[in-house]
Design a protein around this motif. Structure first.
Motif, mmCIF file in Angstrom:
data_model
loop_
_atom_site.group_PDB
_atom_site.id
_atom_site.type_symbol
_atom_site.label_atom_id
_atom_site.label_comp_id
_atom_site.label_asym_id
_atom_site.label_seq_id
_atom_site.Cartn_x
_atom_site.Cartn_y
_atom_site.Cartn_z
ATOM 1 N N PHE A 1 0.601 -1.427 -0.379
ATOM 2 C CA PHE A 1 0.213 -0.290 -0.212
ATOM 3 C C PHE A 1 0.405 1.300 0.101
ATOM 4 C CE2 PHE A 1 -2.239 -3.050 2.585
ATOM 5 C CZ PHE A 1 -3.643 -3.205 1.504
ATOM 6 N N GLY A 2 2.402 0.874 -0.187
ATOM 7 C CA GLY A 2 3.105 2.228 0.348
ATOM 8 C C GLY A 2 2.896 2.871 1.384
ATOM 9 N N LEU A 3 3.124 2.358 1.809
ATOM 10 C CA LEU A 3 2.153 3.363 3.547
ATOM 11 C C LEU A 3 3.504 3.891 3.990
ATOM 12 C CD1 LEU A 3 0.342 0.176 5.515
ATOM 13 C CD2 LEU A 3 -0.498 2.554 4.775
ATOM 14 N N THR A 4 3.804 5.001 4.588
ATOM 15 C CA THR A 4 5.273 5.488 4.901
ATOM 16 C C THR A 4 4.876 7.074 5.891
ATOM 17 O OG1 THR A 4 5.108 7.496 3.759
ATOM 18 C CG2 THR A 4 5.753 6.254 2.068
ATOM 19 N N ALA A 5 5.646 7.037 6.908
ATOM 20 C CA ALA A 5 5.625 7.645 8.056
ATOM 21 C C ALA A 5 4.758 9.323 7.454
ATOM 22 C CB ALA A 5 7.385 8.050 8.719
ATOM 23 N N ALA A 6 4.800 9.447 6.053
ATOM 24 C CA ALA A 6 4.012 10.625 5.936
ATOM 25 C C ALA A 6 2.367 10.338 6.284
ATOM 26 C CB ALA A 6 4.076 11.293 4.217
ATOM 27 N N ASP A 7 1.841 9.506 6.163
ATOM 28 C CA ASP A 7 0.940 8.740 6.023
ATOM 29 C C ASP A 7 0.488 8.960 7.500
ATOM 30 O OD1 ASP A 7 -0.603 8.016 3.734
ATOM 31 O OD2 ASP A 7 1.064 6.725 4.234
ATOM 32 N N ARG A 8 -0.796 9.540 7.833
ATOM 33 C CA ARG A 8 -2.098 9.649 9.349
ATOM 34 C C ARG A 8 -3.212 8.835 8.562
ATOM 35 N NH1 ARG A 8 -2.302 14.934 12.337
ATOM 36 N NH2 ARG A 8 -3.541 13.617 13.885
ATOM 37 N N SER A 9 -3.573 7.752 10.076
ATOM 38 C CA SER A 9 -4.173 6.799 9.749
ATOM 39 C C SER A 9 -5.493 7.211 10.919
ATOM 40 C CB SER A 9 -3.350 5.584 10.359
ATOM 41 O OG SER A 9 -3.227 5.337 11.526
ATOM 42 N N ALA A 10 -6.099 6.639 10.969
ATOM 43 C CA ALA A 10 -7.358 6.840 11.697
ATOM 44 C C ALA A 10 -7.815 5.451 12.330
ATOM 45 C CB ALA A 10 -8.429 6.848 11.096
ATOM 46 N N ILE A 11 -8.231 5.105 13.416
ATOM 47 C CA ILE A 11 -8.717 3.697 14.317
ATOM 48 C C ILE A 11 -10.029 3.977 14.556
ATOM 49 C CG2 ILE A 11 -8.626 2.519 15.765
ATOM 50 C CD1 ILE A 11 -5.609 2.463 13.397
ATOM 51 N N PHE A 12 -11.728 3.457 14.662
ATOM 52 C CA PHE A 12 -12.561 3.493 14.693
ATOM 53 C C PHE A 12 -13.213 2.630 16.262
ATOM 54 C CE2 PHE A 12 -11.859 5.441 10.900
ATOM 55 C CZ PHE A 12 -12.710 6.032 10.234
ATOM 56 N N GLY A 13 -12.747 1.526 16.318
ATOM 57 C CA GLY A 13 -13.042 0.532 17.274
ATOM 58 C C GLY A 13 -12.172 0.647 18.184
ATOM 59 N N GLY A 14 -12.859 -0.205 19.210
ATOM 60 C CA GLY A 14 -12.305 -0.149 20.617
ATOM 61 C C GLY A 14 -11.206 -1.507 20.888
ATOM 62 N N LEU A 15 -10.217 -0.497 21.430
ATOM 63 C CA LEU A 15 -8.946 -0.720 21.628
ATOM 64 C C LEU A 15 -8.688 -2.754 21.746
ATOM 65 C CD1 LEU A 15 -5.551 0.518 20.975
ATOM 66 C CD2 LEU A 15 -6.252 0.822 23.521
ATOM 67 N N ASN A 16 -9.898 -2.997 22.414
ATOM 68 C CA ASN A 16 -9.871 -4.625 22.678
ATOM 69 C C ASN A 16 -9.494 -5.655 21.124
ATOM 70 O OD1 ASN A 16 -12.242 -3.166 22.934
ATOM 71 N ND2 ASN A 16 -12.967 -4.727 23.744
ATOM 72 N N HIS A 17 -9.841 -4.675 20.502
ATOM 73 C CA HIS A 17 -10.171 -6.031 19.615
ATOM 74 C C HIS A 17 -9.469 -5.981 18.617
ATOM 75 C CE1 HIS A 17 -14.148 -7.745 20.917
ATOM 76 N NE2 HIS A 17 -14.508 -6.402 21.586
ATOM 77 N N SER A 18 -9.544 -7.019 17.415
ATOM 78 C CA SER A 18 -7.764 -6.581 16.921
ATOM 79 C C SER A 18 -7.633 -5.995 15.291
ATOM 80 C CB SER A 18 -8.012 -8.360 16.133
ATOM 81 O OG SER A 18 -9.142 -9.003 15.255
ATOM 82 N N LEU A 19 -8.507 -5.345 14.890
ATOM 83 C CA LEU A 19 -8.759 -4.816 13.583
ATOM 84 C C LEU A 19 -8.752 -3.498 14.867
ATOM 85 C CD1 LEU A 19 -9.200 -4.163 10.874
ATOM 86 C CD2 LEU A 19 -11.082 -3.839 11.242
ATOM 87 N N ALA A 20 -8.624 -2.735 15.886
ATOM 88 C CA ALA A 20 -8.533 -1.628 16.017
ATOM 89 C C ALA A 20 -6.791 -2.084 16.184
ATOM 90 C CB ALA A 20 -9.856 -0.999 16.922
ATOM 91 N N LEU A 21 -6.521 -2.113 17.103
ATOM 92 C CA LEU A 21 -5.295 -3.024 17.784
ATOM 93 C C LEU A 21 -4.336 -2.991 16.784
ATOM 94 C CD1 LEU A 21 -4.185 -2.672 20.719
ATOM 95 C CD2 LEU A 21 -4.897 -5.208 20.161
ATOM 96 N N TYR A 22 -4.787 -4.131 15.565
ATOM 97 C CA TYR A 22 -4.077 -3.875 14.928
ATOM 98 C C TYR A 22 -3.796 -2.675 13.819
ATOM 99 C CZ TYR A 22 -1.822 -5.740 10.314
ATOM 100 O OH TYR A 22 -1.293 -5.765 8.899
ATOM 101 N N GLY A 23 -4.422 -1.750 13.285
ATOM 102 C CA GLY A 23 -4.582 -0.371 13.043
ATOM 103 C C GLY A 23 -3.390 0.344 14.125
ATOM 104 N N VAL A 24 -3.793 0.137 15.199
ATOM 105 C CA VAL A 24 -2.612 0.832 16.297
ATOM 106 C C VAL A 24 -2.057 1.056 16.282
ATOM 107 C CG1 VAL A 24 -2.126 1.178 18.961
ATOM 108 C CG2 VAL A 24 -4.510 1.737 18.061
ATOM 109 N N CYS A 25 -1.222 -0.584 16.535
ATOM 110 C CA CYS A 25 -0.152 -1.170 16.257
ATOM 111 C C CYS A 25 1.084 -0.774 14.769
ATOM 112 C CB CYS A 25 0.241 -2.638 17.232
ATOM 113 S SG CYS A 25 -0.267 -2.914 18.450
ATOM 114 N N GLU A 26 0.692 -2.072 13.852
ATOM 115 C CA GLU A 26 0.816 -0.393 12.647
ATOM 116 C C GLU A 26 1.389 0.640 12.611
ATOM 117 O OE1 GLU A 26 0.353 -3.323 8.757
ATOM 118 O OE2 GLU A 26 -1.028 -0.961 8.098
#
Length: 384
Positions: free
Chosen positions: A89-114
């Motif tokens: 996806f060409g992700l770089t430090a110049a990107d800015r992400s957004a997380i929508f779900g509860g931190l305890n579930h895998s998609l949101a936690l994955y997004g934070v960690c990535e």
């Protein structure tokens, strides 16, 4: 550490200046991940517990149809995909992400960690109204969304455009054509990639603009998919992958089984000649109606496409004469005309046996913090 902390924001406030239980939990996730300590995120609040052994993440499954289970996975099972996603996806430090779900579930936690791993700034906007989320992302110039189909429906239903978004990573359920089209209008610069996976498996497939409508895409790099015990072309989906979890830290599932290097979570589907995976539903949700196997997920997909809100779920209930009957739940106010149209469409596309006995219109639709329908709460409506 303060530099890393400041690259995350909670509801528009820099994390190192944010207050509240969720902000505190997010701060502890940052500390645990960036120091390589084992941590657990396991409640709706959420609650974070860190350990001294290194290299593991524990989080819950979505729990949409039962008590959530805690999965345990080595850091490396996610970090391998972080590096792959950087390339894909060409992700770089110049990107800015957004997380929508509860931190305890895998998609949101994955997004934070990535985001932490790749050095991206990250906005944690869970708990905000969709319009407030959109306005926050507008102001931030967000470029990447980690989001479920339901969260995407709600966000794009706010009427706010997000011109800076270039990538939408959508998982945790089937993305219907109506939501995809609306996301294209409100995020005009975005490429949408739907992925299929589970808390236990991480990525299994990845879809793009060339994927046939209804398919969840082809195998994610490094993943091998096999269909076993097929009946009339549909069988159990098994995967071999370097991204599989190491086991349950709490709870368990009879549907999750291993055989050598392969694992299944009880999903049923088939592969077409081009290698695209098509899902029918979970074995645990399959029921019989008039001696035919029925997947409530098929009705949910149609309702998502044609109902006004797109937020819906279908529950099966026992029936003495037919085996089971279906009940449809849709976000919104009672609408006899819409119900009549939906009944006709289900009859035409799926058959009369798949038409729900009753349609429930709910102004406030119960969702889990993972962004999925709370099936257990919906079942309570059938008891009243």
């Amino acid at each position: 550490m303060m530099t890393t902390m400041a690259r995350l924001r909670y509801q528009g406030v820099a994390l190192d200046k944010a207050d509240g239980e969720v902000a505190d939990a997010l701060q502890r996730v940052v500390r645990a991940y960036t120091t390589g300590r084992t941590f657990r995120a396991v409640s709706q609040s959420p609650w974070i517990e860190t350990g001294h052994d290194s290299g593991h993440i524990e989080c819950t499954t979505c729990g949409s149809s039962g008590i959530p289970k805690v999965v345990r996975r080595p850091y490396m099972t996610w970090q391998k995909t972080f590096e792959l996603n950087r390339q894909i996806f060409g992700l770089t430090a110049a990107d800015r992400s957004a997380i929508f779900g509860g931190l305890n579930h895998s998609l949101a936690l994955y997004g934070v960690c990535e985001s932490l791993h790749l050095g991206m700034e990250c906005d944690f906007v869970t708990g905000m109204r969709p319009r407030a989320q959109a306005m926050q992302l507008q102001a931030a110039g967000t470029t990447v969304l980690y989001i479920t189909p339901t969260q995407l429906r709600l966000l794009t239903g706010s009427g706010e455009t997000l011109p800076s978004v270039r990538l939408i990573l959508c998982g945790g359920g089937k993305l219907d054509a109506k939501t995809r089209e609306r996301a294209g209008r409100y995020c005009p610069a975005a490429t949408i990639h739907e992925f299929y996976g589970a808390s236990e498996t991480s990525f299994i497939t990845l879809a793009d603009a060339g994927t046939p409508e209804g398919s969840v895409g082809k195998a994610y790099p490094g993943v091998t998919i096999a269909i076993r015990n097929a009946h009339q072309g549909v069988g159990e989906v098994w995967v071999s992958s370097p991204y599989l979890f190491s086991g349950y830290a709490a709870g368990g599932s009879e549907e999750t089984r291993t055989d050598g290097d392969f694992m299944t979570v009880g999903e049923l589907g088939f592969l077409d000649p081009s290698g695209h995976l098509w899902l029918c539903g979970r074995r645990s949700r399959m029921v019989t109606i008039a001696d035919k196997n029925v997947y409530p997920e098929a009705v949910e997909a149609l309702l998502s496409q044609y109902s006004d809100s797109g937020v819906c779920a279908v529950i099966a209930a026992p029936d003495a004469s037919r085996g089971h009957i279906l009940h449809a739940f849709i976000q919104g106010h009672p609408d006899p005309l819409q119900e009549k149209t939906l009944r006709r469409l289900i009859t035409e596309q799926l058959g009369s046996g798949m038409v729900p006995r009753r349609f429930w219109f709910l102004p406030e639709f119960p969702l889990l913090s993972a962004g999925k329908a709370d099936l257990k709460r919906l079942e309570d409506y059938l008891k009243t």
